[in-house]
Write a protein that holds these residues in place. Sequence first.
Motif, PDB file in Angstrom:
ATOM      1  N   ASP A  79      24.962  54.220  36.515  1.00 23.87           N
ATOM      2  CA  ASP A  79      25.700  54.168  35.261  1.00 23.87           C
ATOM      3  C   ASP A  79      25.827  52.695  34.834  1.00 23.87           C
ATOM      4  N   PRO A  80      25.079  52.243  33.816  1.00 19.42           N
ATOM      5  CA  PRO A  80      25.152  50.828  33.409  1.00 19.42           C
ATOM      6  C   PRO A  80      26.531  50.391  32.930  1.00 19.42           C
ATOM      7  N   SER A  81      27.365  51.332  32.517  1.00 17.06           N
ATOM      8  CA  SER A  81      28.686  50.944  32.030  1.00 17.06           C
ATOM      9  C   SER A  81      29.565  50.389  33.141  1.00 17.06           C
ATOM     10  N   ARG A  82      29.225  50.674  34.398  1.00 16.57           N
ATOM     11  CA  ARG A  82      30.013  50.147  35.514  1.00 16.57           C
ATOM     12  C   ARG A  82      29.832  48.648  35.707  1.00 16.57           C
ATOM     13  N   ARG A  83      28.774  48.097  35.142  1.00 19.58           N
ATOM     14  CA  ARG A  83      28.556  46.662  35.266  1.00 19.58           C
ATOM     15  C   ARG A  83      29.487  45.856  34.373  1.00 19.58           C
ATOM     16  N   ILE A  84      30.007  46.474  33.354  1.00 21.41           N
ATOM     17  CA  ILE A  84      30.829  45.761  32.375  1.00 21.41           C
ATOM     18  C   ILE A  84      32.252  45.687  32.894  1.00 21.41           C
ATOM     19  N   TRP A  85      32.717  44.476  33.133  1.00 20.91           N
ATOM     20  CA  TRP A  85      34.095  44.246  33.563  1.00 20.91           C
ATOM     21  C   TRP A  85      34.468  42.818  33.188  1.00 20.91           C
ATOM     22  N   LYS A  86      35.408  42.678  32.317  1.00 27.61           N
ATOM     23  CA  LYS A  86      35.804  41.371  31.816  1.00 27.61           C
ATOM     24  C   LYS A  86      36.974  40.827  32.627  1.00 27.61           C
ATOM     25  N   VAL A  87      36.914  39.524  32.909  1.00 27.46           N
ATOM     26  CA  VAL A  87      37.984  38.834  33.634  1.00 27.46           C
ATOM     27  C   VAL A  87      38.475  37.667  32.791  1.00 27.46           C
ATOM     28  N   ASN A  88      39.585  37.126  33.193  1.00 23.95           N
ATOM     29  CA  ASN A  88      40.180  36.021  32.455  1.00 23.95           C
ATOM     30  C   ASN A  88      39.375  34.738  32.650  1.00 23.95           C
ATOM     31  N   SER A  89      39.193  33.984  31.579  1.00 23.72           N
ATOM     32  CA  SER A  89      38.539  32.674  31.641  1.00 23.72           C
ATOM     33  C   SER A  89      39.355  31.608  30.921  1.00 23.72           C
ATOM     34  N   SER A  90      40.605  31.909  30.622  1.00 22.54           N
ATOM     35  CA  SER A  90      41.461  30.980  29.890  1.00 22.54           C
ATOM     36  C   SER A  90      42.400  30.274  30.862  1.00 22.54           C
ATOM     37  N   PRO A  91      42.329  28.938  30.965  1.00 17.31           N
ATOM     38  CA  PRO A  91      43.278  28.218  31.829  1.00 17.31           C
ATOM     39  C   PRO A  91      44.719  28.353  31.366  1.00 17.31           C
ATOM     40  N   GLU A  92      44.944  28.463  30.053  1.00 11.91           N
ATOM     41  CA  GLU A  92      46.316  28.607  29.551  1.00 11.91           C
ATOM     42  C   GLU A  92      46.943  29.920  30.015  1.00 11.91           C
ATOM     43  N   LYS A  93      46.164  30.981  30.004  1.00 15.84           N
ATOM     44  CA  LYS A  93      46.684  32.271  30.452  1.00 15.84           C
ATOM     45  C   LYS A  93      46.996  32.248  31.946  1.00 15.84           C
ATOM     46  N   LEU A  94      46.171  31.565  32.708  1.00 17.87           N
ATOM     47  CA  LEU A  94      46.424  31.436  34.138  1.00 17.87           C
ATOM     48  C   LEU A  94      47.696  30.638  34.396  1.00 17.87           C
ATOM     49  N   ASP A  95      47.898  29.563  33.654  1.00 18.05           N
ATOM     50  CA  ASP A  95      49.114  28.761  33.812  1.00 18.05           C
ATOM     51  C   ASP A  95      50.362  29.569  33.470  1.00 18.05           C
ATOM     52  N   GLU A  96      50.287  30.385  32.443  1.00 17.42           N
ATOM     53  CA  GLU A  96      51.441  31.214  32.077  1.00 17.42           C
ATOM     54  C   GLU A  96      51.779  32.213  33.187  1.00 17.42           C
ATOM     55  N   ALA A  97      50.753  32.799  33.789  1.00 21.62           N
ATOM     56  CA  ALA A  97      51.011  33.751  34.876  1.00 21.62           C
ATOM     57  C   ALA A  97      51.605  33.046  36.093  1.00 21.62           C
ATOM     58  N   LEU A  98      51.135  31.859  36.396  1.00 24.19           N
ATOM     59  CA  LEU A  98      51.683  31.114  37.535  1.00 24.19           C
ATOM     60  C   LEU A  98      53.119  30.671  37.278  1.00 24.19           C
TER      61      LEU A  98
END
Length: 264
Positions: A79-98
Amino acid sequence: MASNTSRSTTRLARQAIRSCSKQSTASSYRPAVSFSTSTARLTENVENVEQQQQQRQRPRWSYTPERMKAPFSPHITKDPSRRIWKVNSSPEKLDEALQRFLGHEGSRMLSDELKWLAVTHKSFDQGRRGFNDRLAFLGRQICVFECTQTIISSPSSYKGPENDPFADRREPFDDPALRGIDNLFEIQPSDVFDYKKLARLAIDTGLTEVVRWKPRMPDNIKGSGFDPIMAGAIYAIVGAIALQRGGKIASRIVRERIMSKLRS
């Protein structure tokens, strides 16, 4: 005799002129070729150096090294749709979570590379950008130590074994410094640091939105190991703080930002 000498002199002069003309022709031709070749090589070398400098300027977490890329994918998915998975690439979003997880100055406790390494699981990009297994191992040992110390230092409620047949013949040894050890009969660090509790803490603080991982089954997140991966990210952040800031600050984070929320 004089004529022979003049003839030999003329012959030597002709040979010298021919050799000089050949050298001048060769010298006028060869430098042009060598000059054009050296210029092409120089331009190519400059472009390679500029490309390498641009790659070095990029942060390590943001790209996959070129030499680690295969010309083909060894994985065949039905199933090619299983390859699609987006992750965070924003440093600002990571800083907010931390900041939500560690407090107001949470984003400043770690360097950029250590931040991304702590929230990266080995399932993301086949581990080619680094992963947090070693940091998680260190952080878990710190959490277990702090939890054990808290359990032992709590007031003891253990009353000893019941129905002791030798109660009239012996008296158990009792010492105030050892009474807290009996608390381990009732609760263990594994009961406090449960995968489900840690995953719930990650959801409440927003860490689940910045952890980089690739589920085996995108349509079944729980079955792909969601709870252990989120727990590993929390452990890895603790381990990263211990490396960056020291054990005392890591222990304080475990007591104030993790255990207080897990036991409440």
